[in-house]
Design an enzyme around this catalytic site. Structure first.
Site, mmCIF file in Angstrom:
data_model
loop_
_atom_site.group_PDB
_atom_site.id
_atom_site.type_symbol
_atom_site.label_atom_id
_atom_site.label_comp_id
_atom_site.label_asym_id
_atom_site.label_seq_id
_atom_site.Cartn_x
_atom_site.Cartn_y
_atom_site.Cartn_z
ATOM 1 C CG ASP A 102 35.739 11.367 -7.043
ATOM 2 O OD1 ASP A 102 36.262 12.432 -6.665
ATOM 3 O OD2 ASP A 102 34.719 11.336 -7.747
ATOM 4 C CG HIS A 103 41.161 14.572 -6.604
ATOM 5 N ND1 HIS A 103 40.691 14.585 -7.884
ATOM 6 C CD2 HIS A 103 41.272 15.876 -6.244
ATOM 7 C CE1 HIS A 103 40.530 15.847 -8.283
ATOM 8 N NE2 HIS A 103 40.877 16.648 -7.303
ATOM 9 C CG HIS A 115 35.658 15.247 -9.194
ATOM 10 N ND1 HIS A 115 36.294 14.100 -8.790
ATOM 11 C CD2 HIS A 115 36.467 15.808 -10.129
ATOM 12 C CE1 HIS A 115 37.440 13.981 -9.461
ATOM 13 N NE2 HIS A 115 37.563 15.001 -10.277
HETATM 14 C C1 BG6 Z 1 40.308 16.585 -12.181
HETATM 15 C C2 BG6 Z 1 39.871 17.042 -13.549
HETATM 16 O O1 BG6 Z 1 39.737 15.344 -11.867
HETATM 17 O O2 BG6 Z 1 39.917 17.544 -11.212
HETATM 18 C C3 BG6 Z 1 40.428 18.419 -13.867
HETATM 19 O O3 BG6 Z 1 40.310 16.121 -14.528
HETATM 20 C C4 BG6 Z 1 40.084 19.399 -12.756
HETATM 21 O O4 BG6 Z 1 39.941 18.893 -15.108
HETATM 22 C C5 BG6 Z 1 40.475 18.823 -11.397
HETATM 23 O O5 BG6 Z 1 40.775 20.603 -12.997
HETATM 24 C C6 BG6 Z 1 39.979 19.718 -10.282
HETATM 25 O O6 BG6 Z 1 40.490 19.255 -9.066
HETATM 26 P P1 BG6 Z 1 40.685 20.236 -7.829
HETATM 27 O O7 BG6 Z 1 41.141 19.348 -6.724
HETATM 28 O O8 BG6 Z 1 41.699 21.264 -8.240
HETATM 29 O O9 BG6 Z 1 39.358 20.862 -7.596
#
Ligand code: BG6
Length: 516
Positions: free
Chosen positions: A201-202, A264
């Site tokens: 989960d980044h 997230h």
């Molecule tokens: C991803 C989603 O996991 O996270 C995308 O699939 C989203 O739809 C993205 O845009 C958002 O990531 P960040 O790091 O730009 O907030």
């Protein structure tokens, strides 16, 4: 994996990373968007910081046959386009020389035999055994095939029990509801030990998300207030300006709730609300997150008092430009019932949080890109300043801004200087960029590195994924049955549907859009 690797404490600095063994990283989905935008730039930036293992081999795996040379030049092009730091040939040359490409079918055991033979010949040429890290960055439909084939050809169990045992990183989405997540976990446990599995989960790799633990547990002043006696409510917002772009095909089968909230946003809630872990050990933190997820009361689906609002964007203005509505986007069927926005009200049934609403929302095409956690405190007792209109008072609020303009702000009330008895809310603000500069690592750098050294703290455990799906699955089933009924709309470039204001308004609360 040795016990030592498992006990790697959280946030111990870079010294732990120096010990990554000789590693071969295989990326499944090598010609995909994530590889181009995030994974290759992350590897390059680890190279810039001298954090790649001394011996590092990269294999791109995909369906399309591509010669090694062509894949190497693609890596250069993509890093040059997407890296946070400028491309530097001298740094990438070393990795590029050991970069290879293997084409094959994800459901084809022979392709995995060929991959194994390729790895073995690279090992033989290097005169060294590699730690194997498999990064599954493909569409979710082939996750199970890849895992099964890695098991079938014996790659999953390579070096099991040693400090270079095989690891597998699995991208999101991890299932699309509770039963599919369980099925995927079952396939995984057939071939891998849980300690080999890194569900990504980044958001957990973002600096500010990691700082949440420091803010909560390395400062004595917050913990005594972090409970139902002092906190009025909590708002978590993950708002994006972007629409679905070219990802319509995927997004329409997912929607905001599966794409952002179940993973997230839920991680942000778990880290905000969990009990202090007994140590900074990865398992201790994950235990607390799971306990918190289990304490969340089922969402009310009752039509008279629902805990949710879902909506999708219509045509509108974003940054002054006219943008189309969701159903006019590429690959979106006109009769789609997918939500691009979701707001939820959670109640946590434990001693710390009983009675404190936790609101969360996430949407595409909103007024501004912002991810933040806002803790709003109760008003002071006594009401000394309530009687006079000259006293302009705001609730004390701690806002942790995850992105952009990362930082933390505390709203206090102060006396306006002068002979008139006037007050006004003021902000104490800490910004990352001013204190530390803006050159912070991207989430994927941290996460790939942590996997290579065997630290799973910032990854999702199997039971964690399932417990989160347990909360969301009844809601998703409910929407499936309802079709488009109850799906609200909001103009692109706004803060979401009016119904979401009512969700908070019914408890005397309001989204803090103005203060953003
Ligand atoms: C991803 C989603 O996991 O996270 C995308 O699939 C989203 O739809 C993205 O845009 C958002 O990531 P960040 O790091 O730009 O907030």
């Amino acid at each position: 994996m040795s016990d030592t690797a498992e006990r790697h404490p959280f946030l111990t600095g870079l010294s732990k990373h120096r010990g990554a063994p000789a590693t071969c990283l295989v990326i499944f989905g090598a010609s995909g968007d994530l590889t181009a935008r995030k994974l290759l730039p992350a590897l390059f930036n680890l190279g810039v910081d001298n954090l790649l293992p001394a011996r590092f081999t990269l294999i791109g795996f995909g369906r399309k046959p591509i010669p090694d040379d062509e894949f190497r030049s693609v890596t250069v092009k993509e890093i040059s386009k997407f890296s946070r730091r400028p491309f530097n040939d001298a740094i990438w040359k070393r990795v590029e020389a050991d970069t290879h490409y293997q084409s094959g079918g994800y459901d084809d055991p022979a392709s995995f035999e060929a991959l194994k033979a390729r790895i073995d010949s690279l090992q033989a040429a290097a005169g060294q055994e590699f730690q194997l890290v498999f990064y599954i960055s493909t569409p979710p439909g082939v996750f199970a095939d890849i895992i099964t084939n890695l098991g079938a050809v014996g790659l999953a169990s390579r070096a099991l029990g040693t400090d270079r045992e095989t690891k597998v990183i699995i991208e999101k989405p991890f299932g699309k509801d509770l039963s599919t997540a369980r099925e995927l976990n079952a396939v995984i446990t057939r071939h891998f030990e849980e300690r080999q599995v890194y569900r990504i989960d980044h958001y957990l790799g973002k600096e500010t998300v990691q700082d949440l633990l420091v803010l909560r547990f390395a400062n004595a002043i917050f913990e005594p207030l972090w409970n139902r006696n002092y906190v009025d409510h909590v708002q978590i917002t993950v708002a994006e300006e972007l629409g679905v772009g070219t990802r319509g095909g995927y997004y329409d089968t997912s929607g905001a709730t599966r794409d952002m909230l179940q993973n997230h946003t839920m991680q942000l809630l778990a880290l905000t609300a969990m009990e202090p872990p007994v140590s900074l050990d990865g398992e201790a933190i994950r235990d607390e997150k799971v306990k918190l997820l289990k304490a969340i009361r089922p969402l009310s689906l009752d039509a008279d008092n629902p805990d949710f609002v879902r909506a999708r964007y219509e045509e509108g203005l974003v940054g002054g430009d006219k943008v189309p509505g969701y159903t006019q986007e590429k690959d979106i069927p006109a009769d789609s019932s997918t939500e691009t926005y979701c707001a939820l009200r959670f109640n946590i049934n434990n001693w710390r949080w009983a009675g404190v609403p936790f609101y969360m929302r996430s949407g595409k095409r909103m007024a501004r890109r912002v991810t933040e956690i806002a803790i709003q405190f109760k008003p002071p007792v006594g009401g000394l300043f309530d009687s006079d209109t000259r006293y302009d008072l705001a609730p004390n609020r701690l806002v942790i801004q995850i992105q952009p303009d990362e930082g933390t702000t505390l709203t206090l009330n102060s006396k306006v200087p002068g002979l008139e008895p006037r007050t006004q809310p003021v902000k104490m603000s800490f910004r990352y960029a001013t204190t530390y500069g803006s050159d912070t690592p991207e989430a994927y750098e941290r996460l790939i590195l942590d996997c290579m050294v065997g630290d799973r703290t910032l990854f999702i455990r199997g039971d964690e994924a399932e417990n989160s799906w347990k909360i969301f699955t009844p809601l998703l089933d409910h929407w499936k049955a309802a079709g488009r009924e109850g799906l609200e709309t909001y103009p692109a470039g706004s803060w979401g549907p009016v119904a979401a204001d009512r969700l908070l308004g019914s408890r005397g609360h309001a989204w803090r859009n103005a203060g953003m």
